[in-house]
Enzyme design. Structure first.
Site, PDB file in Angstrom:
ATOM      1  N   LYS A  72      53.942  43.665  51.485  1.00 21.28           N
ATOM      2  CA  LYS A  72      53.130  43.888  52.698  1.00 21.28           C
ATOM      3  C   LYS A  72      53.892  43.507  53.979  1.00 21.28           C
ATOM      4  CE  LYS A  72      48.648  43.246  50.379  1.00 21.28           C
ATOM      5  NZ  LYS A  72      47.349  42.504  50.482  1.00 21.28           N
ATOM      6  N   TYR A 100      42.456  51.530  50.663  1.00 21.62           N
ATOM      7  CA  TYR A 100      41.513  50.410  50.590  1.00 21.62           C
ATOM      8  C   TYR A 100      40.058  50.858  50.730  1.00 21.62           C
ATOM      9  CZ  TYR A 100      45.128  46.771  50.488  1.00 21.62           C
ATOM     10  OH  TYR A 100      46.155  45.936  50.128  1.00 21.62           O
ATOM     11  N   ASN A 102      48.864  38.175  52.676  1.00 18.22           N
ATOM     12  CA  ASN A 102      49.228  37.556  51.399  1.00 18.22           C
ATOM     13  C   ASN A 102      50.413  38.236  50.698  1.00 18.22           C
ATOM     14  OD1 ASN A 102      47.837  39.804  50.638  1.00 18.22           O
ATOM     15  ND2 ASN A 102      46.195  38.737  49.584  1.00 18.22           N
ATOM     16  N   HIS A 132      50.723  43.317  47.128  1.00 15.65           N
ATOM     17  CA  HIS A 132      49.584  43.960  46.467  1.00 15.65           C
ATOM     18  C   HIS A 132      49.958  44.275  45.022  1.00 15.65           C
ATOM     19  CE1 HIS A 132      46.341  46.814  45.607  1.00 15.65           C
ATOM     20  NE2 HIS A 132      47.274  47.540  45.027  1.00 15.65           N
ATOM     21  N   GLU A 134      46.401  54.604  42.846  1.00 16.26           N
ATOM     22  CA  GLU A 134      47.298  54.105  43.894  1.00 16.26           C
ATOM     23  C   GLU A 134      48.686  54.748  43.800  1.00 16.26           C
ATOM     24  OE1 GLU A 134      47.043  49.864  43.342  1.00 16.26           O
ATOM     25  OE2 GLU A 134      44.980  49.803  44.099  1.00 16.26           O
TER      26      GLU A 134
HETATM   27  P1  IDP Z   1      43.627  41.563  46.024  1.00 19.80           P
HETATM   28  O1  IDP Z   1      44.708  42.059  46.952  1.00 19.80           O
HETATM   29  O2  IDP Z   1      43.956  40.224  45.434  1.00 19.80           O
HETATM   30  O3  IDP Z   1      43.233  42.588  44.989  1.00 19.80           O
HETATM   31  P2  IDP Z   1      41.125  42.218  47.385  1.00 19.80           P
HETATM   32  O4  IDP Z   1      39.894  41.375  47.316  1.00 19.80           O
HETATM   33  O5  IDP Z   1      41.138  43.517  46.659  1.00 19.80           O
HETATM   34  O6  IDP Z   1      42.341  41.274  46.926  1.00 19.80           O
HETATM   35  O7  IDP Z   1      41.419  42.456  48.915  1.00 19.80           O
HETATM   36  C1  IDP Z   1      42.408  43.369  49.332  1.00 19.80           C
HETATM   37  C2  IDP Z   1      43.198  42.740  50.470  1.00 19.80           C
HETATM   38  O8  IDP Z   1      42.326  42.575  51.596  1.00 19.80           O
HETATM   39  C3  IDP Z   1      43.716  41.319  50.200  1.00 19.80           C
HETATM   40  O9  IDP Z   1      44.919  41.305  49.466  1.00 19.80           O
HETATM   41  C4  IDP Z   1      43.890  40.779  51.604  1.00 19.80           C
HETATM   42  O10 IDP Z   1      45.074  41.304  52.230  1.00 19.80           O
HETATM   43  C5  IDP Z   1      42.666  41.371  52.294  1.00 19.80           C
HETATM   44  N1  IDP Z   1      41.503  40.464  52.211  1.00 19.80           N
HETATM   45  C6  IDP Z   1      40.753  40.165  51.133  1.00 19.80           C
HETATM   46  N2  IDP Z   1      39.759  39.316  51.417  1.00 19.80           N
HETATM   47  C7  IDP Z   1      39.874  39.055  52.725  1.00 19.80           C
HETATM   48  C8  IDP Z   1      39.118  38.237  53.636  1.00 19.80           C
HETATM   49  O11 IDP Z   1      38.132  37.570  53.281  1.00 19.80           O
HETATM   50  N3  IDP Z   1      39.545  38.228  54.928  1.00 19.80           N
HETATM   51  C9  IDP Z   1      40.606  38.960  55.360  1.00 19.80           C
HETATM   52  N4  IDP Z   1      41.362  39.746  54.534  1.00 19.80           N
HETATM   53  C10 IDP Z   1      40.993  39.788  53.242  1.00 19.80           C
HETATM   54 MG    MG Z   2      42.179  44.389  45.056  1.00 20.50          MG
END
Ligand code: IDP
Ligand code: MG
Length: 132
Positions: free
Chosen positions: A9, A49, A112, A115, A126
Site C-alpha cells: 500500500k 473495496y 497498514n 493487503h 481481486e
Molecule cells: P483487511 O485489510 O485486514 O482485510 P478490512 O476490514 O477488510 O481489513 O479493511 C480494509 C482496509 O480498510 C484495511 O486494511 C484498512 O486499510 C482500512 N480500514 C479498515 N478498518 C478501518 C477503520 O476502522 N478506519 C480506517 N480504515 C480502516
Molecule cells: Mg479485507
C-alpha cells in the site's frame, strides 16, 4: 497451487519498504507469479473495496489507496490465502502478532502497509480486477 492477491500500500511504497516486504514474502515461500506497480484510479479503488462502501472510513480508504503508487502481486503457494493472511497479521498493527508484516511496518489501522485476499472468492475477484 493456490493463488492470492497482495498489494503493497501507499504508506509502505512511500517509506521505501517495497524491498523489505517482498523479502518477507519470498522468505515465507510464496512465489511471485505476477508483479505490477500502479497508481490506482478512484474507480478501481472503489470497485476493489466495494464491500466497504457503506463504512464510515470508505472515502478515506479510497483517498489513501489512490494517494500514491502501490505494488500489486499475484502470489502462489499451497494454502496461499490463509498463509498470507497469517503473514500479514491483523488489520490493526496493535493487534498483529510479532513477526507479521503489519506488526513490523504498519503505521496504524488505516495505513497498514499491505493487503491480502481473505477468501478464494476474493482472491479470484481481486486478481481479475488488478491483472485482468
Ligand atoms: P483487511 O485489510 O485486514 O482485510 P478490512 O476490514 O477488510 O481489513 O479493511 C480494509 C482496509 O480498510 C484495511 O486494511 C484498512 O486499510 C482500512 N480500514 C479498515 N478498518 C478501518 C477503520 O476502522 N478506519 C480506517 N480504515 C480502516
Ligand atoms: Mg479485507
Amino acid at each position: 497451487m493456490e493463488k492470492t492477491l497482495a498489494i503493497i500500500k501507499p504508506d509502505a511504497t512511500e517509506r521505501n519498504l517495497i524491498g523489505d516486504i517482498i523479502k518477507m514474502i519470498e522468505m515465507n515461500n510464496f512465489k511471485l507469479k505476477r508483479i505490477n506497480s500502479v497508481h490506482m484510479t478512484v474507480s478501481i479503488a472503489e470497485e476493489f473495496y466495494a464491500m466497504h462502501s457503506e463504512k464510515p472510513f470508505f472515502k478515506s480508504l479510497v483517498d489513501y489507496m489512490t494517494s500514491g503508487m502501490v505494488v500489486v502481486l499475484e502470489l502462489e503457494k499451497n494454502n496461499a490465502i490463509e498463509d498470507f493472511r497469517k503473514l500479514i497479521g491483523k488489520t490493526n498493527p496493535e493487534d498483529a502478532e510479532e513477526g507479521t508484516i503489519r506488526k513490523k511496518f504498519a503505521i496504524d489501522k488505516s495505513h497498514n502497509s499491505i493487503h491480502g485476499s481473505d477468501s478464494l472468492e476474493s482472491a479470484n475477484r481481486e486478481i481479475s480486477i488488478l491483472f485482468g
